[in-house]
Write a protein that holds these residues in place. Structure first.
Motif, PDB file in Angstrom:
ATOM      1  N   MET A  63     -15.325 122.886 -44.343  1.00  0.00           N
ATOM      2  CA  MET A  63     -14.190 123.081 -43.432  1.00  0.00           C
ATOM      3  C   MET A  63     -14.370 122.258 -42.154  1.00  0.00           C
ATOM      4  SD  MET A  63     -13.639 127.224 -43.762  1.00  0.00           S
ATOM      5  CE  MET A  63     -15.275 127.619 -43.149  1.00  0.00           C
ATOM      6  N   HIS A  64     -13.437 121.364 -41.894  1.00  0.00           N
ATOM      7  CA  HIS A  64     -13.456 120.543 -40.679  1.00  0.00           C
ATOM      8  C   HIS A  64     -12.560 121.214 -39.637  1.00  0.00           C
ATOM      9  CE1 HIS A  64     -15.519 116.921 -42.364  1.00  0.00           C
ATOM     10  NE2 HIS A  64     -15.192 117.561 -43.472  1.00  0.00           N
ATOM     11  N   LEU A  65     -13.176 121.968 -38.742  1.00  0.00           N
ATOM     12  CA  LEU A  65     -12.413 122.840 -37.837  1.00  0.00           C
ATOM     13  C   LEU A  65     -11.547 122.082 -36.842  1.00  0.00           C
ATOM     14  CD1 LEU A  65     -14.554 124.794 -39.044  1.00  0.00           C
ATOM     15  CD2 LEU A  65     -14.598 125.945 -36.834  1.00  0.00           C
ATOM     16  N   THR A  66     -11.940 120.851 -36.519  1.00  0.00           N
ATOM     17  CA  THR A  66     -11.209 120.117 -35.478  1.00  0.00           C
ATOM     18  C   THR A  66     -10.132 119.192 -36.055  1.00  0.00           C
ATOM     19  OG1 THR A  66     -13.143 118.640 -35.468  1.00  0.00           O
ATOM     20  CG2 THR A  66     -12.973 120.220 -33.680  1.00  0.00           C
ATOM     21  N   GLU A  67      -9.937 119.251 -37.377  1.00  0.00           N
ATOM     22  CA  GLU A  67      -8.862 118.447 -37.976  1.00  0.00           C
ATOM     23  C   GLU A  67      -7.500 119.006 -37.604  1.00  0.00           C
ATOM     24  OE1 GLU A  67      -9.350 118.241 -42.195  1.00  0.00           O
ATOM     25  OE2 GLU A  67     -10.663 116.498 -42.095  1.00  0.00           O
ATOM     26  N   LYS A  68      -6.514 118.127 -37.530  1.00  0.00           N
ATOM     27  CA  LYS A  68      -5.148 118.551 -37.245  1.00  0.00           C
ATOM     28  C   LYS A  68      -4.642 119.421 -38.399  1.00  0.00           C
ATOM     29  CE  LYS A  68      -0.796 116.667 -35.599  1.00  0.00           C
ATOM     30  NZ  LYS A  68       0.113 115.524 -35.623  1.00  0.00           N
ATOM     31  N   ASP A  69      -3.867 120.456 -38.079  1.00  0.00           N
ATOM     32  CA  ASP A  69      -3.290 121.367 -39.090  1.00  0.00           C
ATOM     33  C   ASP A  69      -4.348 122.127 -39.898  1.00  0.00           C
ATOM     34  OD1 ASP A  69      -0.737 120.459 -38.333  1.00  0.00           O
ATOM     35  OD2 ASP A  69      -0.864 118.799 -39.757  1.00  0.00           O
ATOM     36  N   PHE A  70      -5.520 122.335 -39.302  1.00  0.00           N
ATOM     37  CA  PHE A  70      -6.571 123.095 -39.977  1.00  0.00           C
ATOM     38  C   PHE A  70      -6.136 124.554 -40.160  1.00  0.00           C
ATOM     39  CE2 PHE A  70     -10.360 125.854 -39.574  1.00  0.00           C
ATOM     40  CZ  PHE A  70     -11.005 125.486 -40.747  1.00  0.00           C
ATOM     41  N   ASP A  71      -6.447 125.146 -41.326  1.00  0.00           N
ATOM     42  CA  ASP A  71      -6.065 126.524 -41.641  1.00  0.00           C
ATOM     43  C   ASP A  71      -7.073 127.496 -41.009  1.00  0.00           C
ATOM     44  OD1 ASP A  71      -5.347 128.951 -42.681  1.00  0.00           O
ATOM     45  OD2 ASP A  71      -5.205 128.285 -44.765  1.00  0.00           O
ATOM     46  N   VAL A  72      -6.737 127.982 -39.825  1.00  0.00           N
ATOM     47  CA  VAL A  72      -7.646 128.857 -39.070  1.00  0.00           C
ATOM     48  C   VAL A  72      -7.888 130.168 -39.816  1.00  0.00           C
ATOM     49  CG1 VAL A  72      -7.969 130.128 -36.906  1.00  0.00           C
ATOM     50  CG2 VAL A  72      -6.971 127.845 -36.861  1.00  0.00           C
ATOM     51  N   ASP A  73      -6.841 130.720 -40.446  1.00  0.00           N
ATOM     52  CA  ASP A  73      -6.977 131.999 -41.158  1.00  0.00           C
ATOM     53  C   ASP A  73      -7.976 131.898 -42.308  1.00  0.00           C
ATOM     54  OD1 ASP A  73      -5.214 133.229 -39.474  1.00  0.00           O
ATOM     55  OD2 ASP A  73      -3.474 132.972 -40.767  1.00  0.00           O
ATOM     56  N   ALA A  74      -7.940 130.785 -43.030  1.00  0.00           N
ATOM     57  CA  ALA A  74      -8.877 130.593 -44.148  1.00  0.00           C
ATOM     58  C   ALA A  74     -10.312 130.576 -43.635  1.00  0.00           C
ATOM     59  CB  ALA A  74      -8.561 129.288 -44.879  1.00  0.00           C
ATOM     60  N   MET A  75     -10.523 129.937 -42.489  1.00  0.00           N
ATOM     61  CA  MET A  75     -11.863 129.876 -41.901  1.00  0.00           C
ATOM     62  C   MET A  75     -12.327 131.265 -41.464  1.00  0.00           C
ATOM     63  SD  MET A  75     -13.267 129.955 -38.576  1.00  0.00           S
ATOM     64  CE  MET A  75     -11.999 129.362 -37.497  1.00  0.00           C
ATOM     65  N   ARG A  76     -11.425 132.043 -40.880  1.00  0.00           N
ATOM     66  CA  ARG A  76     -11.842 133.353 -40.338  1.00  0.00           C
ATOM     67  C   ARG A  76     -12.153 134.370 -41.426  1.00  0.00           C
ATOM     68  NH1 ARG A  76      -8.076 133.135 -35.095  1.00  0.00           N
ATOM     69  NH2 ARG A  76      -9.406 131.737 -33.899  1.00  0.00           N
ATOM     70  N   LYS A  77     -11.764 134.078 -42.661  1.00  0.00           N
ATOM     71  CA  LYS A  77     -12.203 134.915 -43.778  1.00  0.00           C
ATOM     72  C   LYS A  77     -13.693 134.708 -44.024  1.00  0.00           C
ATOM     73  CE  LYS A  77      -8.394 133.831 -46.515  1.00  0.00           C
ATOM     74  NZ  LYS A  77      -7.912 133.490 -47.851  1.00  0.00           N
ATOM     75  N   ARG A  78     -14.184 133.526 -43.677  1.00  0.00           N
ATOM     76  CA  ARG A  78     -15.565 133.149 -44.002  1.00  0.00           C
ATOM     77  C   ARG A  78     -16.510 133.195 -42.804  1.00  0.00           C
ATOM     78  NH1 ARG A  78     -14.726 127.594 -47.143  1.00  0.00           N
ATOM     79  NH2 ARG A  78     -16.998 127.636 -47.077  1.00  0.00           N
ATOM     80  N   VAL A  79     -15.946 133.334 -41.612  1.00  0.00           N
ATOM     81  CA  VAL A  79     -16.766 133.374 -40.392  1.00  0.00           C
ATOM     82  C   VAL A  79     -16.464 134.668 -39.641  1.00  0.00           C
ATOM     83  CG1 VAL A  79     -17.354 132.189 -38.247  1.00  0.00           C
ATOM     84  CG2 VAL A  79     -16.725 130.841 -40.256  1.00  0.00           C
ATOM     85  N   GLY A  80     -17.387 135.630 -39.707  1.00  0.00           N
ATOM     86  CA  GLY A  80     -17.195 136.921 -39.037  1.00  0.00           C
ATOM     87  C   GLY A  80     -17.631 136.843 -37.579  1.00  0.00           C
ATOM     88  N   MET A  81     -17.016 137.687 -36.746  1.00  0.00           N
ATOM     89  CA  MET A  81     -17.332 137.668 -35.303  1.00  0.00           C
ATOM     90  C   MET A  81     -17.536 139.091 -34.812  1.00  0.00           C
ATOM     91  SD  MET A  81     -17.259 135.480 -32.555  1.00  0.00           S
ATOM     92  CE  MET A  81     -17.190 135.576 -30.778  1.00  0.00           C
ATOM     93  N   VAL A  82     -18.582 139.289 -34.029  1.00  0.00           N
ATOM     94  CA  VAL A  82     -18.854 140.583 -33.402  1.00  0.00           C
ATOM     95  C   VAL A  82     -18.898 140.365 -31.893  1.00  0.00           C
ATOM     96  CG1 VAL A  82     -20.487 142.504 -33.198  1.00  0.00           C
ATOM     97  CG2 VAL A  82     -20.129 141.404 -35.417  1.00  0.00           C
ATOM     98  N   PHE A  83     -18.119 141.169 -31.175  1.00  0.00           N
ATOM     99  CA  PHE A  83     -17.940 140.958 -29.743  1.00  0.00           C
ATOM    100  C   PHE A  83     -18.803 141.908 -28.916  1.00  0.00           C
ATOM    101  CE2 PHE A  83     -14.097 139.738 -31.974  1.00  0.00           C
ATOM    102  CZ  PHE A  83     -13.749 138.529 -31.400  1.00  0.00           C
TER     103      PHE A  83
END
Length: 253
Positions: A63-83
């Protein structure tokens, strides 16, 4: 696994990240430490696009996060975040908090791929998985209560398993123990240690030097928007190279 090249981030005219380069392998637990205002949380938040990089490249697997029109939702399925402050939904029960994202995503996918699974089937599947996660942290009895009735440590453990419910490839932790009473810190760190032992790829912004020493496969020191030094925990703490890191460690150890 994670490749960051020449990452810059500006807030207006203030440059917070000044050309960060970092590579993280699958299964590594990388602890990022540094003084307040060093850019460590901004760096972490760029890794799942909670902050938009001004310049540079971030690649996580394919996943190339800085590409134009990148699918953010698809990435967030694979990258979890704890605040730091849990960010649980107070109007939903503990179980509903854990089920919300996976149920929504699976229903959407079932409709798109025409898998034939009903909403009820998906609901039951996700519910069973969520209960297993609650059993893992010993909070199955709290499934139907609201977050306001939990202690800080319990809330953070629920927040961690909520992120795990999406079966992520990577987990990002932004100072997960900073908002906790000292006696609650241990139970959260123990869960994180379990994840590291199981081989989860983790990036942890933390002030817990003991955790970094014991669990981290690598420790990264940031200051003023730069990575100043990085090494294995043993070398990092016993043989720091830069003067800035030596001063920092004297103050915190």
């Amino acid at each position: 696994m994670i490749d960051v090249k020449n990452l810059h981030k500006y807030f207006g005219s203030l440059e917070v990240l000044k050309g960060i380069d970092c590579h993280i392998d699958k299964g590594e637990c990388v602890c990022v430490i540094g003084p307040s205002g060093s850019g460590k949380s901004t760096f972490l938040r760029c890794l799942n696009l909670l902050e938009t990089p001004t310049k540079g490249d971030i690649v996580i697997d394919d996943m190339h996060l800085t590409e134009k029109d990148f699918d953010v939702d698809a990435m967030r399925k694979r990258v979890g975040m704890v605040f730091q402050h849990f960010n649980l939904f107070n109007n939903k029960t503990v179980l509903e908090n854990i089920m919300l994202a996976p149920e929504y995503v699976r229903c959407k996918e079932a409709k798109k791929l025409k898998t034939g699974k009903s909403k009820k089937q998906i609901h039951e599947e996700v519910k069973n998985e969520a209960m297993e996660l609650l059993k893992r942290i010993g909070l199955e009895s709290k499934a139907d209560v609201y977050p306001s009735t939990l202690s800080g440590g319990q809330k953070q453990r629920v927040a961690i398993v909520r992120a795990l419910a999406m079966n992520p490839d990577v987990m990002l932790f932004d100072e997960p123990t900073s908002a906790l009473d000292p006696e609650m810190v241990g139970e959260v760190l123990e869960l994180m240690k379990q994840l590291a032992r199981e081989g989860m790829t983790m990036v942890v912004v933390t002030h817990e030097m003991g955790f970094a020493k014991e669990v981290g496969s690598r420790v990264v020191f940031m200051d003023e928007g730069h990575i100043i030094e990085q090494n294995t925990p043993e070398e990092f703490f016993s043989n720091p190279q830069s003067e800035r890191l030596k001063i920092f460690l004297k103050k915190v150890l």
